[in-house]
Design a protein around this motif. Structure first.
Motif, PDB file in Angstrom:
ATOM      1  N   PHE A   6       8.556  57.063 -57.377  1.00 35.54           N
ATOM      2  CA  PHE A   6       8.998  58.262 -56.666  1.00 35.54           C
ATOM      3  C   PHE A   6       7.785  59.113 -56.300  1.00 35.54           C
ATOM      4  CE2 PHE A   6      12.572  56.908 -59.190  1.00 35.54           C
ATOM      5  CZ  PHE A   6      13.662  57.111 -58.353  1.00 35.54           C
ATOM      6  N   ASP A   7       7.980  59.985 -55.315  1.00 33.63           N
ATOM      7  CA  ASP A   7       6.926  60.950 -55.001  1.00 33.63           C
ATOM      8  C   ASP A   7       6.749  61.911 -56.170  1.00 33.63           C
ATOM      9  OD1 ASP A   7       6.392  59.925 -52.466  1.00 33.63           O
ATOM     10  OD2 ASP A   7       7.897  61.203 -51.504  1.00 33.63           O
ATOM     11  N   CYS A   8       7.880  62.378 -56.704  1.00 28.80           N
ATOM     12  CA  CYS A   8       7.813  63.327 -57.817  1.00 28.80           C
ATOM     13  C   CYS A   8       8.973  63.112 -58.774  1.00 28.80           C
ATOM     14  CB  CYS A   8       7.838  64.766 -57.287  1.00 28.80           C
ATOM     15  SG  CYS A   8       7.551  66.014 -58.573  1.00 28.80           S
ATOM     16  N   ILE A   9       8.685  63.207 -60.051  1.00 28.82           N
ATOM     17  CA  ILE A   9       9.715  63.166 -61.086  1.00 28.82           C
ATOM     18  C   ILE A   9       9.810  64.543 -61.717  1.00 28.82           C
ATOM     19  CG2 ILE A   9      10.324  62.262 -63.362  1.00 28.82           C
ATOM     20  CD1 ILE A   9       9.109  59.602 -62.534  1.00 28.82           C
ATOM     21  N   VAL A  10      11.019  65.050 -61.836  1.00 28.60           N
ATOM     22  CA  VAL A  10      11.285  66.332 -62.475  1.00 28.60           C
ATOM     23  C   VAL A  10      11.955  66.060 -63.821  1.00 28.60           C
ATOM     24  CG1 VAL A  10      12.459  68.551 -62.295  1.00 28.60           C
ATOM     25  CG2 VAL A  10      11.600  67.431 -60.219  1.00 28.60           C
ATOM     26  N   VAL A  11      11.362  66.542 -64.883  1.00 26.38           N
ATOM     27  CA  VAL A  11      11.937  66.374 -66.216  1.00 26.38           C
ATOM     28  C   VAL A  11      12.643  67.670 -66.585  1.00 26.38           C
ATOM     29  CG1 VAL A  11      11.498  65.838 -68.636  1.00 26.38           C
ATOM     30  CG2 VAL A  11      10.063  64.811 -66.856  1.00 26.38           C
ATOM     31  N   GLY A  12      13.983  67.617 -66.618  1.00 28.34           N
ATOM     32  CA  GLY A  12      14.772  68.810 -66.907  1.00 28.34           C
ATOM     33  C   GLY A  12      15.691  69.141 -65.756  1.00 28.34           C
ATOM     34  N   ALA A  13      16.890  69.619 -66.079  1.00 30.83           N
ATOM     35  CA  ALA A  13      17.877  69.865 -65.028  1.00 30.83           C
ATOM     36  C   ALA A  13      18.656  71.147 -65.275  1.00 30.83           C
ATOM     37  CB  ALA A  13      18.835  68.679 -64.917  1.00 30.83           C
ATOM     38  N   ALA A  14      17.914  72.250 -65.452  1.00 23.34           N
ATOM     39  CA  ALA A  14      18.542  73.567 -65.488  1.00 23.34           C
ATOM     40  C   ALA A  14      18.013  74.351 -64.282  1.00 23.34           C
ATOM     41  CB  ALA A  14      18.252  74.268 -66.804  1.00 23.34           C
TER      42      ALA A  14
END
Length: 329
Positions: A6-14
């Motif tokens: 992926f271009d970017c991975i985001v860790v966390g979903a708030a």
């Protein structure tokens, strides 16, 4: 099997992670969000009155709107727990979860606090196969099935209200010895024929084969040896949240309080790694502030990716607004 890129991975979903995903996806960056749940600690708040644009809204509803908007622009979601992150010699990042491994050009750490584990036999074995930490994410998978939810306080009651509308039978394993009988959610749940409360009970172990088939519980009272086997297809764990930054301690600088050090643009001490929300060293822990941090970190990450690819960076996210104004004129 090769790790998905992926271009970017985001860790966390708030607030922070979902806003970051929205801003990245709007720029057509391939974006993956990894989290055990959707909404984080916001789910503990049933009445938010200080988020701009809403006179009053529950944390559950607000986070659900965030997630839906991010997904509408193409952000992908994986409900799992990140166990390690690393940086390869070519500058890309590896993110390992309990089940998979992914790679990305940039990384945004926005995990705030992580759902607490139950720490009983069977939990790890059936994680993702009947054991869940997110009623919003996985609840619909158990529609018309018998399930259980375990925890204490308002968050387990809120999850139970949602799940009771899906399950054929819902056991609420309430670990506390006392429950507020005047609580509106408790009153609402007690009136539902498919809900059974087990107050002052705890889970001993989780059983099954390919997936969860039973949950073994015991009464915590000193004068009781009552034990029961609940025939259920799933168990939702609502044990609160805990801060876990140890897995990034060798990647980014942390404060003495184990928070991630960032600048005003979301940059960390590690090039290509950005952070936002309650996990950072900003002293104000508010949903609206986390959302603002998430957008700043996302645009910083997007510009970093663009430069890595030899493309033009952006200075704002206003391009769609400008197009609309031209069309009107």
């Amino acid at each position: 099997m090769a790790a998905e890129k992926f271009d970017c991975i985001v860790v966390g979903a708030a607030s922070a992670g979902l806003t970051a995903a929205l801003y990245l996806a709007r720029q057509s960056a391939s974006t993956l969000v990894i989290s055990k749940d959707i909404g984080g600690q916001a789910l503990l708040t049933d009445d938010i009155q200080n988020y701009p644009g809403y006179g009053q809204i529950s944390g559950f509803e607000l986070m659900n709107k965030f997630q839906q908007q991010a997904a509408s622009y193409g952000a992908k979601f994986v409900y799992d727990e990140v166990v390690s992150v690393g940086k390869l010699d070519d500058g890309t990042f590896t993110v390992k979860t309990r089940d998979q491994e992914y790679t990305s050009l940039a990384l945004i750490l926005a995990f705030g606090k992580t759902p607490r584990n139950l720490d009983v036999p069977g939990e790890e074995e059936f994680r993702g196969r009947g054991v869940s930490y997110c009623a919003v994410c996985d609840g619909p998978l158990f529609k018309t099935m018998p399930i259980a939810v375990v925890g204490i306080g308002e968050h387990v009651l809120q999850a139970a209200v949602y799940l009771s509308g899906l399950a054929s039978k819902l056991y609420v394993v309430y670990k506390g010895s006392r429950i507020n009988e005047d609580d509106e959610m408790y009153i609402q749940l007690r009136q539902k024929p498919n809900v059974e409360f087990l107050v002052n009970y705890s889970v001993e172990k989780i059983g099954g084969e390919m997936g969860v088939k039973s949950v073994f519980v015991k009464n915590n009272s000193k004068d009781s040896d009552d034990r029961r086997e609940l025939q259920v297809e799933g168990l939702f764990i609502e044990m609160g949240y805990v801060a876990r930054t140890d897995f990034v301690s060798e990647l980014v600088e942390l404060t003495k309080n184990r928070e991630i050090v960032t600048d005003k643009l979301g940059n960390t001490s590690q090039e290509g790694v950005f952070a936002a929300g309650d996990v950072t060293d900003i002293p104000y822990k508010q949903a609206v502030i986390s959302a603002g941090q998430g957008s700043a970190a996302a645009l910083s990450a997007y510009n970093y990716v663009q430069k890595k690819l030899g493309k033009t960076a952006v200075k704002s996210d206003w391009k769609s607004v400008k197009v609309e104004q031209k069309q009107v004129s």
